[in-house]
Write a protein that holds these residues in place. Structure first.
Motif, PDB file in Angstrom:
ATOM      1  N   VAL A 125      -8.778  -2.850 -29.212  1.00 32.58           N
ATOM      2  CA  VAL A 125      -9.401  -2.389 -27.966  1.00 32.58           C
ATOM      3  C   VAL A 125      -9.741  -0.905 -28.084  1.00 32.58           C
ATOM      4  O   VAL A 125      -9.074  -0.164 -28.819  1.00 32.58           O
ATOM      5  CB  VAL A 125      -8.437  -2.642 -26.780  1.00 32.58           C
ATOM      6  CG1 VAL A 125      -7.160  -1.832 -26.911  1.00 32.58           C
ATOM      7  CG2 VAL A 125      -9.122  -2.362 -25.457  1.00 32.58           C
ATOM      8  N   ARG A 126     -10.776  -0.441 -27.393  1.00 35.37           N
ATOM      9  CA  ARG A 126     -11.217   0.948 -27.490  1.00 35.37           C
ATOM     10  C   ARG A 126     -10.948   1.701 -26.187  1.00 35.37           C
ATOM     11  O   ARG A 126     -11.045   1.135 -25.102  1.00 35.37           O
ATOM     12  CB  ARG A 126     -12.722   0.993 -27.764  1.00 35.37           C
ATOM     13  CG  ARG A 126     -13.178   0.215 -28.993  1.00 35.37           C
ATOM     14  CD  ARG A 126     -12.938   0.976 -30.252  1.00 35.37           C
ATOM     15  NE  ARG A 126     -13.494   0.291 -31.415  1.00 35.37           N
ATOM     16  CZ  ARG A 126     -14.034   0.915 -32.450  1.00 35.37           C
ATOM     17  NH1 ARG A 126     -14.092   2.233 -32.469  1.00 35.37           N
ATOM     18  NH2 ARG A 126     -14.495   0.238 -33.475  1.00 35.37           N
ATOM     19  N   ASN A 127     -10.654   2.988 -26.325  1.00 28.18           N
ATOM     20  CA  ASN A 127     -10.581   3.858 -25.148  1.00 28.18           C
ATOM     21  C   ASN A 127     -11.916   4.590 -24.964  1.00 28.18           C
ATOM     22  O   ASN A 127     -12.885   4.316 -25.679  1.00 28.18           O
ATOM     23  CB  ASN A 127      -9.400   4.824 -25.243  1.00 28.18           C
ATOM     24  CG  ASN A 127      -9.535   5.797 -26.410  1.00 28.18           C
ATOM     25  OD1 ASN A 127     -10.603   5.968 -26.993  1.00 28.18           O
ATOM     26  ND2 ASN A 127      -8.433   6.445 -26.765  1.00 28.18           N
ATOM     27  N   LYS A 128     -11.976   5.520 -24.042  1.00 24.24           N
ATOM     28  CA  LYS A 128     -13.244   6.187 -23.736  1.00 24.24           C
ATOM     29  C   LYS A 128     -13.770   7.015 -24.896  1.00 24.24           C
ATOM     30  O   LYS A 128     -14.968   7.302 -24.975  1.00 24.24           O
ATOM     31  CB  LYS A 128     -13.080   7.063 -22.492  1.00 24.24           C
ATOM     32  CG  LYS A 128     -12.892   6.270 -21.210  1.00 24.24           C
ATOM     33  CD  LYS A 128     -12.757   7.192 -20.008  1.00 24.24           C
ATOM     34  CE  LYS A 128     -12.592   6.393 -18.719  1.00 24.24           C
ATOM     35  NZ  LYS A 128     -12.432   7.292 -17.532  1.00 24.24           N
ATOM     36  N   ALA A 129     -12.877   7.417 -25.800  1.00 21.16           N
ATOM     37  CA  ALA A 129     -13.290   8.195 -26.971  1.00 21.16           C
ATOM     38  C   ALA A 129     -13.660   7.300 -28.153  1.00 21.16           C
ATOM     39  O   ALA A 129     -13.976   7.799 -29.236  1.00 21.16           O
ATOM     40  CB  ALA A 129     -12.182   9.157 -27.380  1.00 21.16           C
ATOM     41  N   GLY A 130     -13.599   5.993 -27.923  1.00 24.17           N
ATOM     42  CA  GLY A 130     -13.915   5.052 -28.991  1.00 24.17           C
ATOM     43  C   GLY A 130     -12.760   4.828 -29.948  1.00 24.17           C
ATOM     44  O   GLY A 130     -12.916   4.186 -30.987  1.00 24.17           O
ATOM     45  N   GLU A 131     -11.588   5.344 -29.599  1.00 26.84           N
ATOM     46  CA  GLU A 131     -10.419   5.211 -30.473  1.00 26.84           C
ATOM     47  C   GLU A 131      -9.754   3.850 -30.272  1.00 26.84           C
ATOM     48  O   GLU A 131      -9.730   3.318 -29.167  1.00 26.84           O
ATOM     49  CB  GLU A 131      -9.403   6.308 -30.163  1.00 26.84           C
ATOM     50  CG  GLU A 131      -9.933   7.711 -30.337  1.00 26.84           C
ATOM     51  CD  GLU A 131      -9.090   8.737 -29.608  1.00 26.84           C
ATOM     52  OE1 GLU A 131      -9.191   9.929 -29.949  1.00 26.84           O
ATOM     53  OE2 GLU A 131      -8.346   8.357 -28.681  1.00 26.84           O
ATOM     54  N   THR A 132      -9.198   3.319 -31.336  1.00 23.57           N
ATOM     55  CA  THR A 132      -8.359   2.133 -31.253  1.00 23.57           C
ATOM     56  C   THR A 132      -6.901   2.576 -31.136  1.00 23.57           C
ATOM     57  O   THR A 132      -6.570   3.735 -31.439  1.00 23.57           O
ATOM     58  CB  THR A 132      -8.504   1.262 -32.511  1.00 23.57           C
ATOM     59  OG1 THR A 132      -8.078   2.027 -33.657  1.00 23.57           O
ATOM     60  CG2 THR A 132      -9.946   0.788 -32.698  1.00 23.57           C
TER      61      THR A 132
END
Length: 223
Positions: A56-63
């Motif tokens: 899943v990704r957060n707003k920064a595109g990080e997993t």
């Protein structure tokens, strides 16, 4: 019977689409990121067992794996990787768990990524492989490991620099960088491959007063 099945399926789909279900999913995703950041392995295992998307990704595109890698949370990273997390998934600034671990010298996580499909040709936002920032920052063990893994020692980034050049121009010329220069040379790095302005590694070492590195280069045929 067929009609009942369709009704049940429609009911289930309506639950998935409901705000309540979406809210619970969002909350669990937030919990997974928090657990990855804090290194809470038990919570990570619990959430994964509940079927949450490991990438899943957060707003920064990080997993979650990249978040765990940022904190060098080795056990958390191991659990996520063993659950199938993508070691090459890049965020919005083109960091991946593999690239970040290499650049920061997070050695144990780096080794895990290499065992689980790290893309040795992947590059960061500067167009460099993991080897280039590792060389710059003096991570000797990381450099040796990446060389052994097969990363191209003569890759040139968008700035016109190789790992050898960065180990000179962005270093203090000390023992760690001397070891890295030697390791790159031992791996057949081109000692005469110049930067974008035509300056060779030897010229760059001399211009900075790095006598020891200059001597290593001279012994290896640098001009």
């Amino acid at each position: 019977m067929h009609g009942r099945l369709l009704i049940c399926l429609a009911f289930f789909m309506s639950l998935i689409a409901s705000p309540l279900f979406a809210s619970e999913r969002t909350m669990n995703e937030a919990k997974l990121f928090a657990a990855a950041s804090s290194g809470d392995v038990g919570e990570i295992r619990k959430l994964l067992a509940g079927g949450i998307n490991v990438d899943v990704r957060n707003k920064a595109g990080e997993t979650p794996l990249l978040v765990a890698t940022h904190r060098n949370n080795i056990d958390a990273a191991r659990v996520l990787i063993e659950a199938g997390a993508d070691v090459n998934a890049k965020d919005m600034i083109l960091d991946s768990p593999y690239l970040y671990a290499g650049a920061r010298g997070h050695f144990e996580i780096l080794k895990l990524t290499l065992l689980h499909g790290a893309d040795l040709k992947s590059t960061n936002r500067f167009g460099g492989t993991a080897l280039i920032p590792a060389s710059e920052r003096g991570h000797v063990a990381t450099v040796r490991t990446l060389i052994d893994a097969g990363v191209d020692v003569d890759h040139i980034n968008n700035l016109g620099w190789t790992a050898l050049i960065e180990a000179i121009i962005l270093s203090d010329g000390g023992k760690r960088h001397q070891e890295i220069v030697q390791a790159l040379i031992d791996a057949k790095a081109d000692v005469n491959l110049a930067d974008g302005q035509g300056a060779t590694p030897l010229q760059l070492a001399r211009s900075r007063g790095y006598a020891e590195i200059a001597e290593i280069l001279l012994r290896s045929g640098a001009k």
